[in-house]
Design an enzyme around this catalytic site. Structure first.
Site, PDB file in Angstrom:
ATOM      1  N   GLN A 222     -16.527  19.642 -43.270  1.00  0.00           N
ATOM      2  CA  GLN A 222     -17.921  19.808 -43.706  1.00  0.00           C
ATOM      3  C   GLN A 222     -18.892  19.035 -42.830  1.00  0.00           C
ATOM      4  O   GLN A 222     -20.060  18.884 -43.201  1.00  0.00           O
ATOM      5  CB  GLN A 222     -18.090  19.354 -45.171  1.00  0.00           C
ATOM      6  N   CYS A 384     -11.529  22.536 -54.863  1.00  0.00           N
ATOM      7  CA  CYS A 384     -10.339  21.864 -54.308  1.00  0.00           C
ATOM      8  C   CYS A 384     -10.462  20.343 -54.353  1.00  0.00           C
ATOM      9  O   CYS A 384      -9.982  19.637 -53.459  1.00  0.00           O
ATOM     10  CB  CYS A 384     -10.025  22.323 -52.888  1.00  0.00           C
TER      11      CYS A 384
HETATM   12  C1  LIG Z   1     -13.771  18.846 -46.896  1.00  0.00           C
HETATM   13  C2  LIG Z   1     -12.822  19.986 -46.707  1.00  0.00           C
HETATM   14  N1  LIG Z   1     -11.615  19.747 -46.192  1.00  0.00           N
HETATM   15  C3  LIG Z   1     -10.726  20.721 -45.983  1.00  0.00           C
HETATM   16  C4  LIG Z   1     -11.023  22.017 -46.297  1.00  0.00           C
HETATM   17  C5  LIG Z   1      -9.997  23.057 -46.068  1.00  0.00           C
HETATM   18  O1  LIG Z   1     -10.435  23.972 -45.130  1.00  0.00           O
HETATM   19  P1  LIG Z   1      -9.539  25.248 -44.815  1.00  0.00           P
HETATM   20  O2  LIG Z   1      -9.380  25.989 -46.107  1.00  0.00           O
HETATM   21  O3  LIG Z   1     -10.317  26.004 -43.802  1.00  0.00           O
HETATM   22  O4  LIG Z   1      -8.243  24.740 -44.312  1.00  0.00           O
HETATM   23  C6  LIG Z   1     -12.259  22.325 -46.852  1.00  0.00           C
HETATM   24  C7  LIG Z   1     -12.590  23.704 -47.254  1.00  0.00           C
HETATM   25  O5  LIG Z   1     -13.289  23.959 -48.189  1.00  0.00           O
HETATM   26  C8  LIG Z   1     -13.181  21.285 -47.058  1.00  0.00           C
HETATM   27  O6  LIG Z   1     -14.384  21.517 -47.581  1.00  0.00           O
END
Ligand SMILES: Cc1ncc(COP(=O)(O)O)c(C=O)c1O
Length: 426
Positions: A222, A384
């Site tokens: 982010q 998440c």
């Molecule tokens: C802070 C953060 N870390 C990790 C991720 C994981 O990203 P990805 O699903 O592209 O692996 C996200 C996705 O929402 C996130 O916001």
């Protein structure tokens, strides 16, 4: 409070780069035959989940498939060499974007941030950690980091510790200094929280980690899309981000790692394309970063990620950041006018480009569905970060997240949509 005049981007011309923003939406796409009601203009405020893709990035993919689609690294023929050069140079471009002076050798292309976390967790964590060690995370980690290191802890016996989040959404840095001690081998922290919007002091955390000879892994999913990030200025040992949150395609992301550390790590996947010599007994590995890119990589994705980086840099990361800050502050101020809205995280002028909130008496899924009827795309759920939501004492929240093509009018539409939900549920 910000002023209309201070917005630094020419949003109208930027929006013209994103055909999807012209769309009208309506109906229920999950019900056969009901998703084609072209009713209301799309207001896309779900950028922290996935950003939209400008034409020139899509064209880079099309160009690859129309003009030089071939496998990389291996071919002598013309197309393969063209593809290899473009794919390899994409690594340099991405390295430069995050300030990695080692160039391509310090940037591994992965599927996404999650895979980058897993690469380090498995290649390094499972091999190096034991019951005498500790891994330090924050309470606001995304599951990509939290679940990954938690499972490494379970498998190796290493203790997983969490730096406390204060009431105002910032990290308790005294607690960080207590937790990061001589047992600590890894500090894995999110740069900008995808739920609270908190911008964590990663350089300070890197100092605390390095004082104890621990590594720091920065989850920059982010931050890299929204602000200028310099891995060397923050002294990150590892840093990860995803293409689909920064105007690039899905299925491509990057892991930055200091060259000296990556040299020492084992590959994470095994197979073809990353080996130098193979016998029936053993194998040796290619140079960095190819050692970590076993199998045929996402060639078009890597090339398109570099195009996305060019696109963002042509506009200017500082201007993108400022634009988002102003929109975020405006959204925060407008939503704060209501007593029945609770906003999570730091004040509007001290956060990344997102606002998570709840409207009293309305579940975020219901709110999201009412907003969707008005064309407004936001995210509802735990984003998440389930343990963080548990700590906040809420099952879910509603998140609006902004990017370079969003406008104040779209923030107004969000606030009006929330008003409508309030009336419906009154
Ligand atoms: C802070 C953060 N870390 C990790 C991720 C994981 O990203 P990805 O699903 O592209 O692996 C996200 C996705 O929402 C996130 O916001």
């Amino acid at each position: 409070m910000e002023t209309q005049e201070s917005y630094p981007l020419d949003v109208e011309s930027i929006r013209a780069d994103f055909p999807v923003l012209e769309r009208k939406v309506g109906g229920d796409p999950t019900v056969a035959g009901e998703g084609d009601g072209d009713d209301v203009p799309l207001v896309y405020l779900d950028n922290a989940a996935t950003s939209q893709t400008p034409k020139r990035v899509v064209e880079a993919i099309v160009d690859y498939y129309y003009e030089y689609n071939a496998n990389v690294h291996r071919g002598i023929h013309h197309l393969s060499q063209e593809a290899s050069v473009a794919y390899e140079e994409a690594h340099d471009r991405v390295a430069d974007f995050v300030g990695a002076s080692g160039g391509r050798e310090e940037v591994v292309f992965t599927n996404n941030t999650t895979e980058a976390e897993n690469l380090v967790a498995r290649s390094w964590g499972l091999n190096e950690l034991g019951p005498e060690d500790s891994i330090v995370l924050t309470e606001m980690e995304h599951h990509a980091s939290l679940v990954t290191w938690q499972q490494v802890g379970k498998k190796t016996g290493a203790e997983v510790r969490y730096i406390r989040t204060e009431e105002d959404g910032t990290l308790d840095m005294d607690h960080a200094a207590d937790l990061i001690d001589e047992t600590t081998e890894m500090v894995s922290v999110v740069h900008v929280s995808n739920t609270l919007g908190t911008v964590n002091p990663v350089a300070e955390l890197a100092d605390l980690a390095h004082e104890q000879d621990a590594y720091i892994f920065v989850d920059a999913a982010q931050s890299v899309p929204n602000r200028s990030v310099d891995v060397e200025a923050m002294d990150a040992d590892f840093l990860a981000f995803s293409g689909h949150k920064m105007c690039g395609p899905t299925g491509i992301g990057a892991l930055y790692g200091k060259r000296a550390i990556l040299e020492e790590l084992e590959p994470f996947n095994y197979g073809g394309g990353h080996v130098r010599k193979v016998t029936y007994e053993d194998a040796t590995w290619e140079d960095l970063p190819w050692k970590f890119e076993a199998g045929t990589p996402n060639i078009s994705g890597g090339i398109a990620l570099a195009e996305a980086v060019d696109y963002l840099e042509d506009i200017g990361m500082d201007r993108i950041q400022r634009h988002e800050e102003l929109l975020t502050e405006y959204a925060y101020d407008r939503l704060s006018e209501f007593d029945d809205i609770e906003i999570y995280g730091p004040p509007g002028d001290q956060r990344g480009g997102l606002v998570s909130f709840n409207l009293d008496g309305v579940h975020s899924h219901d709110l999201s569905s009412i907003l969707s009827d008005q064309g407004i795309a936001i995210r509802a759920g735990d984003h998440c970060t389930q343990p963080l939501h548990d700590k906040l004492g809420i099952p879910a929240s509603t998140r609006a997240s902004f990017y370079l093509y969003n406008t104040r009018e779209e923030v107004d539409a969000l606030v009006e949509g929330v008003d409508e939900a309030r009336e419906l549920f009154a």
